[in-house]
Design an enzyme around this catalytic site. Structure first.
Site, PDB file in Angstrom:
ATOM      1  CE1 TYR A  47     -12.972  11.895 -17.535  1.00 11.60           C
ATOM      2  CE2 TYR A  47     -12.878  12.030 -15.154  1.00 11.60           C
ATOM      3  CZ  TYR A  47     -13.146  11.314 -16.307  1.00 11.60           C
ATOM      4  OH  TYR A  47     -13.586  10.028 -16.213  1.00 11.60           O
ATOM      5  CE  LYS A  52      -9.700   7.687 -19.651  1.00 12.11           C
ATOM      6  NZ  LYS A  52      -9.871   9.054 -19.164  1.00 12.11           N
ATOM      7  CG  ASP A 103      -5.953  15.543 -16.581  1.00 13.38           C
ATOM      8  OD1 ASP A 103      -5.302  14.886 -17.418  1.00 13.38           O
ATOM      9  OD2 ASP A 103      -7.044  15.152 -16.118  1.00 13.38           O
ATOM     10  NE  ARG A 146      -2.557   0.777   3.435  1.00 18.74           N
ATOM     11  CZ  ARG A 146      -1.751   1.449   4.263  1.00 18.74           C
ATOM     12  NH1 ARG A 146      -1.334   2.654   3.955  1.00 18.74           N
ATOM     13  NH2 ARG A 146      -1.379   0.903   5.395  1.00 18.74           N
TER      14      ARG A 146
HETATM   15  C1  LIG Z   1     -10.365   9.597 -17.989  1.00  6.87           C
HETATM   16  C2  LIG Z   1      -9.862  10.879 -17.505  1.00  6.87           C
HETATM   17  C3  LIG Z   1      -9.688  11.121 -16.134  1.00  6.87           C
HETATM   18  C4  LIG Z   1     -10.089  10.126 -15.071  1.00  6.87           C
HETATM   19  O1  LIG Z   1      -9.306   8.983 -15.152  1.00  6.87           O
HETATM   20  P1  LIG Z   1      -9.770   7.527 -14.613  1.00  6.87           P
HETATM   21  O2  LIG Z   1      -8.600   6.676 -14.965  1.00  6.87           O
HETATM   22  O3  LIG Z   1     -11.039   7.180 -15.332  1.00  6.87           O
HETATM   23  O4  LIG Z   1      -9.975   7.671 -13.158  1.00  6.87           O
HETATM   24  C5  LIG Z   1      -9.165  12.333 -15.753  1.00  6.87           C
HETATM   25  N1  LIG Z   1      -8.821  13.277 -16.659  1.00  6.87           N
HETATM   26  C6  LIG Z   1      -8.982  13.087 -17.980  1.00  6.87           C
HETATM   27  C7  LIG Z   1      -8.587  14.166 -18.933  1.00  6.87           C
HETATM   28  C8  LIG Z   1      -9.504  11.872 -18.449  1.00  6.87           C
HETATM   29  O5  LIG Z   1      -9.665  11.701 -19.758  1.00  6.87           O
END
Ligand SMILES: *Cc1c(COP(=O)(O)O)cnc(C)c1O
Length: 381
Positions: free
Chosen positions: A100, A197, A172, A46
């Site tokens: 997001y 992604k 992000d 963890r």
């Molecule tokens: C998908 C996404 C997230 C969230 O990510 P998860 O892996 O689904 O928790 C955050 N920011 C962006 C730009 C995303 O495309």
């Protein structure tokens, strides 16, 4: 090392473990005590410090050109602990108005419950930042490109504004991936990703990343150690495997998305196309100056409104109608009914997300096959 070489070799332990060319999975929750004096340094699953966590974290730090990187159980498991670390109760954040959905909810619900307030600005208009500033402002938050309109905001001004006012700049960068853009090299303090992604790239796991200066990443790690949203070693292994082909995949996503946007622009049944690689996109000059490529996400409005959009979605055969992005499969959605269904029609209209907007997450299929599929799904010219 150049980027492609880092993808293969950075972070990989030397000498190789047991001579194994690929780092094995350490499916062990605990490790022999080595005299550590700090709780957070004890080797325990963890605490995100198994050999799998460390190797993939080092690889990502090398790719993002940051001192350190931490992997987490999902993108949200990176974003929420990062914000909780940087925004104590009573503090204030400035964030771009289009984020997001999950992130926006962390600001408007979870952080709000803790007495943290957020002012949403249009980060394409940096002259609005100053009015949002308060004595309690700690952080400014943006995304490299927004979903689904692919806005490219004034990233350099965001960094300069943060430095001038002693704020932490957070980005992000999921939609770009380090193959297309490395925000730390332009001065961002903290880089976040949904590794679900492009970084993993195979639509088969959830993971997240926090990258930046070592002390900042460690502060977020301590928060994550308490909240528990850690990545499993097997998922670390899969993420590390996916990363090795990131540049090959992004190169293909970049090219096919550009070709598909040009095809859509020229199609008589299409009213509007959003892709930063197009010269007509408002963020094109910035994207061209900063990014290696504009990525695999684009959106468009067919002529004929929601009915035409739905007809398109049910007629494409190669593309699956599903949310998410960054995998080998091309995915199509109508954001008004998926990613942005949580917002009211007025909120969506304010952001320019019309009900007939179709979002395309371009996959790795042959460009010709996708163009043919889109051509038949758009109907007779
Ligand atoms: C998908 C996404 C997230 C969230 O990510 P998860 O892996 O689904 O928790 C955050 N920011 C962006 C730009 C995303 O495309």
């Amino acid at each position: 090392m150049r980027f492609s070489t880092k993808l293969v070799h950075a972070g990989e332990p030397r000498p190789r473990v047991g001579g194994s060319v690929v780092l094995p999975i350490f499916q062990s929750s605990t490790f022999e005590y080595g005299g550590q004096s700090d709780y957070h340094d004890i080797r325990y699953i963890r605490l995100s410090n198994t050999p799998n966590h460390e190797a993939v974290g080092e690889k990502i730090a090398a790719l993002e050109e940051t001192e350190a990187a931490l992997v987490t159980a999902s993108g949200m498991a990176a974003i929420a602990p990062a914000l909780l670390t940087l925004l104590p109760p009573g503090s204030h954040a400035i964030a771009h108005r289009c984020l997001y959905g999950g992130t926006r909810s962390v600001f408007t619900e979870d952080l709000a419950e803790l007495g943290v307030t957020t002012t949403f600005v249009d980060a394409s208009h940096p002259e609005t930042f100053r009015a949002a500033l308060r004595p309690t402002t700690r952080l400014i938050y943006v995304e490299t490109m927004t979903n689904p309109l692919l806005e490219v905001v004034e990233l350099d001004v965001v960094v300069a504004f943060a430095k001038e006012h002693g704020l932490t700049s957070v980005i992000d960068s999921t939609l770009a991936s380090p193959a297309n853009f490395r925000p730390a090299t332009r001065g961002f303090d903290l880089v976040l990703h949904s590794a679900t992604k492009y970084l993993n790239g195979h639509s088969d796991l959830a993971a997240g990343v926090v990258a930046g200066k070592r002390d900042l990443v460690l502060r977020v790690k301590h928060k994550l150690d308490h909240l528990g949203g850690i990545l499993d070693p097997h998922a670390c292994f899969l993420l590390q495997r996916g990363l090795k082909t990131l540049d090959l995949r992004m190169d293909r996503h970049n090219r096919t998305a550009l070709a598909l946007s040009r095809f859509l622009v020229a199609h008589p049944n299409v009213a509007e196309v959003h892709y930063p690689g197009l010269e007509t996109h408002p963020g094109h000059a910035r994207a061209a100056a900063w990014f290696q490529g504009s990525g695999g996400l684009l959106s468009f409005r067919p002529r004929g409104g929601v009915a035409a959009a739905d007809r398109f979605l049910s007629s494409v055969t190669l593309a699956a109608s599903a949310p998410s992005l960054g995998g080998p499969e091309t995915l199509v959605t109508r954001p008004a009914t998926t990613s942005h269904a949580g917002q009211t029609a007025e909120e969506r209209a304010e952001l320019g997300i019309t009900d007939d907007l179709v979002r395309v997450a371009v996959g790795l299929e042959a460009e010709e096959d996708l163009l043919e599929d889109f051509a038949q799904a758009l109907g007779p010219r």
